[in-house]
Design an enzyme around this catalytic site. Structure first.
Site, short mmCIF file in Angstrom:
data_model
loop_
_atom_site.label_atom_id
_atom_site.label_comp_id
_atom_site.label_asym_id
_atom_site.label_seq_id
_atom_site.Cartn_x
_atom_site.Cartn_y
_atom_site.Cartn_z
CB ILE A 236 -0.99 0.01 1.19
CG1 ILE A 236 -0.24 -0.04 2.53
CG2 ILE A 236 -1.96 -1.14 1.09
CD1 ILE A 236 -1.17 0.11 3.72
CD GLU A 237 3.81 3.70 3.19
OE1 GLU A 237 4.15 4.59 2.38
OE2 GLU A 237 3.39 3.95 4.33
CB SER A 238 6.19 1.65 -2.81
OG SER A 238 6.47 0.29 -2.47
CE1 TYR A 341 0.07 3.65 4.85
CE2 TYR A 341 0.07 2.70 7.06
CZ TYR A 341 0.70 2.93 5.86
OH TYR A 341 1.96 2.44 5.64
#
Length: 511
Positions: A236-238, A341
């Site tokens: 989910i970050e990158s 998030y």
């Protein structure tokens, strides 16, 4: 730190390791087969004839043997020693190698039942590298499949299409026993539906990339004593892209900002940025996540702090009355982007675990699954390697994204590592001198002539920043601000007394 349930650890480790392969697997000798040797050895005359047949008949028999078995037979047996082909213990085949061994015998013109043990070949380092690459790839693929088959594909509602009842989503999340609370509500449901229905292509690509990066990430998480479910954070970050850069400048798999990266030991210079190094950044992320969990004692709060920073989480806790214990207690007080998030983390975790129930299959990545590293102790341009070994330069860049200018800045006894496909390791070692012989072509701007010895020297001038001392400054404070050490500042500026700095004094800070 809390004790995590053993079941979680066992289930997650299967994803990486699976059952240990029986690497000594061999073809049994049925007693009823006519002509099968009772003792496992034939007479010397028959044996010699069989060896001659192996030499003359290579490649003459059609077979579906895996490429690595065929390669051992064709390239691994030197012609002048082929007559000395012997049976012996060969313990390098992966699980399922019995079939490969049988077909390898067929390729060599041998009877499948000539001996109960695998063939012992004289092979080259290149053949070994290919074998290891195949073995690693097969292991990762097999264990990836077995994880979902044995622990996830047990759902009686798998045939349902479209959006499922809340009770199904909730039950599936409960089945994923985890030290990270995977709660279910309408917000989480939106992310589950998005990932499993409307964004199937994204999840399919992430599943393919996970086979490249998850084994390494899980290994580092396990070594740090952290929940393996945290492997979903870089998804989910990158989107599992080591070169990803956000609008705010966060970079790499784990999206480190410049200051946070340096605070957790990542080297960031003009040539080398470890935020893009998958292994180095994963280790730094483990240290960061450990610190966050120590602060809050709850993984959902730690995840929120990873996204927006501990300061914002602390403000949200204060606004919520100071008694908040989980992410959901402070949800409405968090920055807007952070509110999604943890739900995104849960939704992605669900989609990865139950992708087959939603008709999602991995899109294979073109990146080599089996990789290894070599140490580099002198300046090196990636094109030196790609042109000498005939490798695709973009592949080499993708495997080594931390070298921003395609240069490995290994000078002054500082060693760096270069990541290569497993099957290229032996060739790199064999042709290392040929690679460095191209210094004058690719590193001309770094070559100077030593006036004393009249010999060419390779040097790299580090980029630097000038800082002017202000009232109250100390070397320690300046070092922390720029992510360097006090000793480095003293060395770069020939400072004899670090306690006597002058206001207006200029000092050099190298990056």
């Amino acid at each position: 730190m809390k004790h995590y349930p053993n079941l979680t650890i066992i289930v997650c480790f299967v994803f990486i390791l699976g059952a240990a392969p029986d690497i000594t697997a061999s073809i049994p000798v049925p007693a009823e087969v006519s002509g099968a040797p009772g003792s496992g050895r034939e007479k010397k005359k028959d044996k010699k004839k069989r060896k001659e047949t192996a030499i003359a008949g290579q490649g003459a028999v059609e077979s579906s043997a895996p490429q690595y078995a065929e390669e051992l037979l064709v390239t691994g047996i030197e012609e002048d020693t082929a007559a000395d082909l012997e049976f012996g213990d060969y313990d390098f085949f992966p699980e399922g190698a019995a079939t490969a061994d049988a077909e390898a015998r067929a390729l060599a013109g041998l009877n499948v039942y000539d001996d109960a043990r695998p063939l012992h070949f004289k092979h080259t380092p290149e053949a070994l590298d290919s074998l290891v690459a195949k073995w690693n790839g097969d292991n990762i693929s097999t264990n990836y499949e077995s994880y979902f088959r044995d622990f996830i594909d047990l759902d009686s509602t798998a045939s349902l299409d479209g959006e499922l009842p809340d009770s199904v989503y909730s039950a599936r999340l409960r089945r994923m026993v985890s030290p990270i609370y995977l709660g279910y509500n309408d917000i989480v449901k939106r992310y589950i539906v998005a990932y499993s229905q409307t964004r199937k292509g994204t999840i399919a690509r992430m599943l393919g990339l996970s086979r490249v990066y998850f084994p390494m990430i899980e290994q580092e998480l396990a070594a740090a004593g952290l929940p393996l479910e945290l492997r979903m954070l870089p998804v989910i970050e990158s989107a599992l892209n080591p070169t990803a850069v956000s609008r705010m400048g966060a970079s790499g798999l784990w999206q480190f900002m410049h200051g946070t990266g340096r605070a957790y030991g990542l080297e960031i210079t003009s040539y080398h940025d470890e935020r893009y190094d998958p292994v180095a950044s994963t280790r730094a992320a483990c240290r960061f996540l450990k610190d966050l969990y120590r602060m809050y004692g709850d993984w959902t709060l730690a995840l929120a702090a990873y996204n927006c920073g501990p300061g914002n989480v602390n403000k949200a806790i204060k606004r919520a009355g100071g008694e908040a214990k989980t992410f959901w207690d402070i949800y409405e007080y968090l920055p807007r982007e952070t509110r999604g998030y943890v739900p995104a983390f849960i939704g992605a975790t669900y989609a990865f675990a139950y992708h087959r129930q939603h008709g999602i299959e991995p899109i294979p990545s073109e990146l080599p699954v089996s990789r290894d590293t070599v140490h580099v102790n002198r300046l090196l341009h990636l094109e030196q390697v790609s042109s000498t070994l005939g490798m695709n330069l973009e592949t080499l860049r993708t495997l080594n994204p931390q070298y921003k200018l395609d240069i490995v800045p290994a000078v002054e006894n500082k060693v760096y590592h270069l990541t290569l496909p497993q099957y290229e390791i032996a060739r790199y070692i064999e042709r290392e001198q040929d690679i460095h012989d191209k210094d004058s072509i690719y590193l001309a701007q770094f070559i100077t002539v030593d006036p004393v010895t009249n010999t060419p020297q390779i040097t790299v001038t580090a980029a630097s920043t000038e800082y002017r001392i202000k009232s109250g400054d100390t070397l320690g404070a300046i070092a922390r601000k720029y992510g360097v050490t006090v000793n480095q500042l003293i060395k770069w500026n020939n400072i004899t007394n670090p306690n006597k700095l002058r206001i207006g004094q200029r000092i050099e800070i190298r990056k």
